[in-house]
Design an enzyme around this catalytic site. Structure first.
Site, PDB file in Angstrom:
ATOM      1  N   HIS A   2      24.478 -29.206 -40.632  1.00  0.00           N
ATOM      2  CA  HIS A   2      25.899 -29.219 -40.910  1.00  0.00           C
ATOM      3  C   HIS A   2      26.206 -29.768 -42.308  1.00  0.00           C
ATOM      4  CE1 HIS A   2      27.857 -28.554 -36.752  1.00  0.00           C
ATOM      5  NE2 HIS A   2      26.686 -27.944 -36.815  1.00  0.00           N
ATOM      6  N   HIS A  21      18.561 -23.322 -32.267  1.00  0.00           N
ATOM      7  CA  HIS A  21      18.868 -23.470 -30.847  1.00  0.00           C
ATOM      8  C   HIS A  21      17.616 -23.561 -29.980  1.00  0.00           C
ATOM      9  CE1 HIS A  21      23.242 -21.829 -31.301  1.00  0.00           C
ATOM     10  NE2 HIS A  21      23.006 -22.935 -31.974  1.00  0.00           N
TER      11      HIS A  21
END
Length: 770
Positions: free
Chosen positions: A110, A289
């Site tokens: 992020h 993920h």
């Protein structure tokens, strides 16, 4: 003081019964504070943005040599410290599965994922995740906890390890302890010391007290052109994230609508804007993920405010969760609950295997967010992150299903399903690109794990210098040869500046080094047409010099272009009565067309360039109401110019007629090509009157007040230096009776700064000492 006392968003507990002694009774209506300059004059050109994050904000000082400090670290011991922490757990924020790795991957991702190719802003380079607004975006929920967890490591290594480097390296170490082979790591990120108050993150107006819910962030979204979901919509430039306060896209689908195909469209637009192709996009999503879980155990409206407006006793931590312990099994982040894989702390291919093996049905998390679960009751489950022996059904997001339903993404997924080694390599290189994309040329990288190969086109590689550099005698001789080549001083200055002005301080791309002005796509841009015959004329000068050298010395085309501008300016200054040496440092190299990513360099093409008085043919449609002078200010910021440097630079370019088409706009002199201060004397004179030359106020004429005769013409990017009070104050210095010599000196300094912005092959301390 007025803003502090009267701004009731700072805390719900602070109550000031009296009035601020400096505020009077002028409370700004619904603002709850006195109005600021921006409230009074919303269209004011904010020149002060050029001076943000200045040296006074930096506690380390200008002389601090970060490269030297970083290289003094025992790098192996640093990684060992990080990895030891990752498999620990602290009571105030326990690790999921006894491993902080997935949480730290998210923090690093992020931090880097804010990067956008259109203007090069964002990324992990300055560790801006520590400051508002990024620190308090809904999508960055609980990254504040991640940074506090690694504070002891930052504290140990101090100024030798920036937050930007620590955050990315922690992400790398997290991948490694879970069995993933990272591609490398380059240090060298210099931290910012204040919030970024100028980057445009979107047009939406939103309530800062309600930033924990995806619904609240997207319902008033204004960044899309066209109707979202019809296939003919697009995202406003330079934005990359699909919705307000997100890094990429809403994991529940566009506007939380649960539509996988709509999510695929958003993903492609967002990741393309972040300089990723389809394969890199799939690798990043599927690779990221493979680890950890998502958190959604508590409804968004029950969670406290983000760090920037949290109560003072929270000490900079936000999103306080009132349910249970507020962490561990009660954690709330993006609202979706569960893990993608049966083994969330081990690198494997089970994310893609399960995504394609099973059918998925839509359900909701405990927080009420849309998510998906396998229809097959025999599908594998994943361990609970905190309760031993408890098993949980697998989870997918709408943005995961997008990879399955989109035909092009599906092809990439199937490739990775059939070749796990190819998937591993693709994710490894894509992660390296994600976390280093904003760092610029590889010369800026530090540490033993940096990669040096030419194959990474996104690094804009330039081959190493393979010859000796020219000396002062050679420079003097070459200046004479250039001036004798039949090219006007104006054309030489225009060409040199055109080579250098592509530089962006945001992601350190562009500039004269590499000689890319002579390569596609830059040589074909309309704004650069004037440079083509100049480069053609300079090539014989280069070939003649290099051909007769017997001592191994050569000059590159990149160097010769810059040297031509320097020679022209020295002549122009002498013709104006000022003797001055324009600095020149050789060493630029020429790259090749094969090492130039044409598509990615296409993003550097200007829509507007006030330095060369250029507006793209489609400017009005692209600009969407942004004035040319505002884009001009933004370009000055990307060149790291101060307000005085900006003013001096423009005055010099106008004296030399460096307009892209050689037009007369802003050329307020009868002595074109002479380095006079005429631009400023005319601009500040009251002997003339400016009048609009078109209904939209884009061009103007200067008429003699007495005779009515038209003397000069101008654009908004000329007149702003007389109309804006801060810029005019500087222009008046140069227009004064003692201002000419000062102007020439200041212009040459600004010129040299711009020519040297991309010289990352030279140690920064050498540049500071010039």
């Amino acid at each position: 003081m007025n803003d502090i006392i009267h701004d009731k968003t700072n805390t719900d507990t602070f109550d000031m019964k009296g009035k601020c002694p400096f505020g009077g009774d002028r409370i700004g209506g619904s603002l709850g504070r006195p109005p600021t300059l921006s409230d009074w004059y919303p269209d004011r050109l904010k020149v002060e943005l050029l001076h943000q994050n200045g040296p006074r904000a930096n506690p380390l000082g200008d002389a601090f040599d970060y490269a030297k400090a970083f290289n003094s670290i025992d790098y192996a011991a640093l990684k060992q410290d990080i990895k030891a922490f990752l498999t620990s757990s602290v009571p105030w924020w326990p690790s999921d599965y006894g491993n902080y790795g997935p949480q730290m991957i998210r923090m690093a991702w992020h931090a880097a994922g804010t990067y956008r190719i259109a203007d090069g802003r964002g990324g992990a380079g300055e560790a801006l995740q520590r400051f508002a607004p990024i620190s308090s975006w809904w999508d960055n929920g609980n990254t504040d906890k991640s940074r506090r967890l690694i504070w002891p490591i930052k504290q140990k290594y101090g100024s030798a390890l920036s937050w930007g480097d620590l955050m990315v390296l922690t992400g790398n170490c997290a991948l490694e302890i879970m069995g993933f082979p990272t591609y490398g790591f380059g240090g060298g990120r210099r931290d910012a010391w204040e919030a970024d108050n100028s980057t445009y993150w979107g047009p939406e107006v939103w309530d800062p007290k309600n930033v924990t819910s995806s619904d609240s962030m997207v319902t008033r979204d204004k960044r899309w052109r066209g109707k979202n979901g019809d296939g003919d919509y697009d995202l406003e430039n330079p934005l990359a994230a699909s919705h307000q306060a997100l890094i990429y896209v809403n994991p529940e689908g566009p506007y939380a609508n649960g539509d996988p195909m709509g999510s695929a469209r958003d993903i492609r637009i967002a990741f393309t804007r972040m300089a990723m192709n389809d394969e890199e996009t799939v690798a990043l999503i599927a690779g990221g993920h493979a680890f950890g879980k998502s958190h959604g155990m508590v409804k968004a409206d029950e969670v406290g405010p983000p760090p920037e407006i949290a109560p003072i006793e929270a000490m900079g931590l936000g999103w306080q969760n009132p349910e249970g312990t507020g962490f561990a099994e009660y954690t709330m982040t993006n609202g979706i609950e569960g893990s993608w894989t049966p083994n969330p702390t081990q690198w494997d291919n089970s994310y893609l295997e399960n995504l394609f093996k099973y059918e998925w049905q839509q359900t909701k998390s405990p927080a009420g967010a849309l998510q998906w679960t396998p229809t097959d009751p025999n599908a594998p489950k994943t361990p609970d992150a905190h309760t031993p022996g408890k098993m949980i059904p697998l989870m997918m997001m709408t943005s995961d299903l997008a990879l399955k339903v989109d035909p092009d993404y599906r092809k990439v997924c199937e490739k990775f399903l059939n070749d796990f080694d190819a998937f591993t390599q693709a994710f490894s290189k894509a992660w390296y690109k994600l976390t280093h994309r904003d760092m610029g040329p590889r010369e800026r990288y530090l540490g033993p794990e940096k990669r040096n190969e030419d194959g990474l086109l996104w690094q804009d590689p330039i081959p190493p210098c393979d010859h000796d550099l020219i000396d002062e005698a050679d420079i003097a001789a070459l200046k004479q040869s250039i001036l004798a080549a039949g090219v006007s001083p104006s054309d030489l200055v225009f060409t040199a500046f055109s080579a250098a002005v592509t530089h962006r301080s945001s992601d350190k791309r562009g500039g004269a080094n590499g000689g890319r002005l002579a390569l596609a796509p830059q040589k074909d841009w309309a704004i650069n047409r004037r440079t083509v015959p100049v480069i053609t004329a300079l090539r014989p000068v280069m070939e003649a010099f290099n051909g007769k050298q017997m001592d191994g010395k050569k000059i590159s085309l990149a160097d010769l272009i810059v040297l031509g501008g320097c020679a022209a300016l020295e002549k122009a200054a002498a013709d104006a009565g000022v003797e001055i040496a324009v600095p020149f440092m050789p060493g630029r190299r020429d790259t090749t067309q094969e090492l130039t990513d044409i598509e990615m360099f296409g993003w550097l093409k200007p829509v507007a360039d006030g330095f060369r008085n250029y507006l793209d043919e489609g400017f009005e449609e692209i600009a969407q109401g942004v004035a040319p002078e505002e884009m001009f200010l933004d370009k000055a910021r990307l060149l790291s110019l101060t307000a005085p440097e900006w003013v001096a630079m423009v005055g010099g370019l106008r004296a030399m007629n460096a307009n892209h088409d050689g037009s007369a706009h802003g050329i307020f002199t009868d002595r074109v090509g002479v380095l006079t201060n005429d631009f400023f004397t005319v601009l500040t004179s009251m002997d003339y009157e400016w009048k609009k030359a078109d209904a939209k106020g884009m061009t103007f004429s200067l008429d003699d007040r007495t005779t009515g005769e038209q003397r000069f013409t101008a654009t908004r990017c000329d007149l702003v230096f007389g109309s804006n009070s801060q810029l005019r104050a500087v222009a008046e210095v140069y227009a004064s009776g003692d201002g000419h010599a000062r102007f020439v000196t200041d212009f040459v300094k600004a010129w040299d700064k711009v020519m040297m912005l991309d010289r990352y092959d030279i140690h920064l301390q050498d540049l500071h000492g010039r």
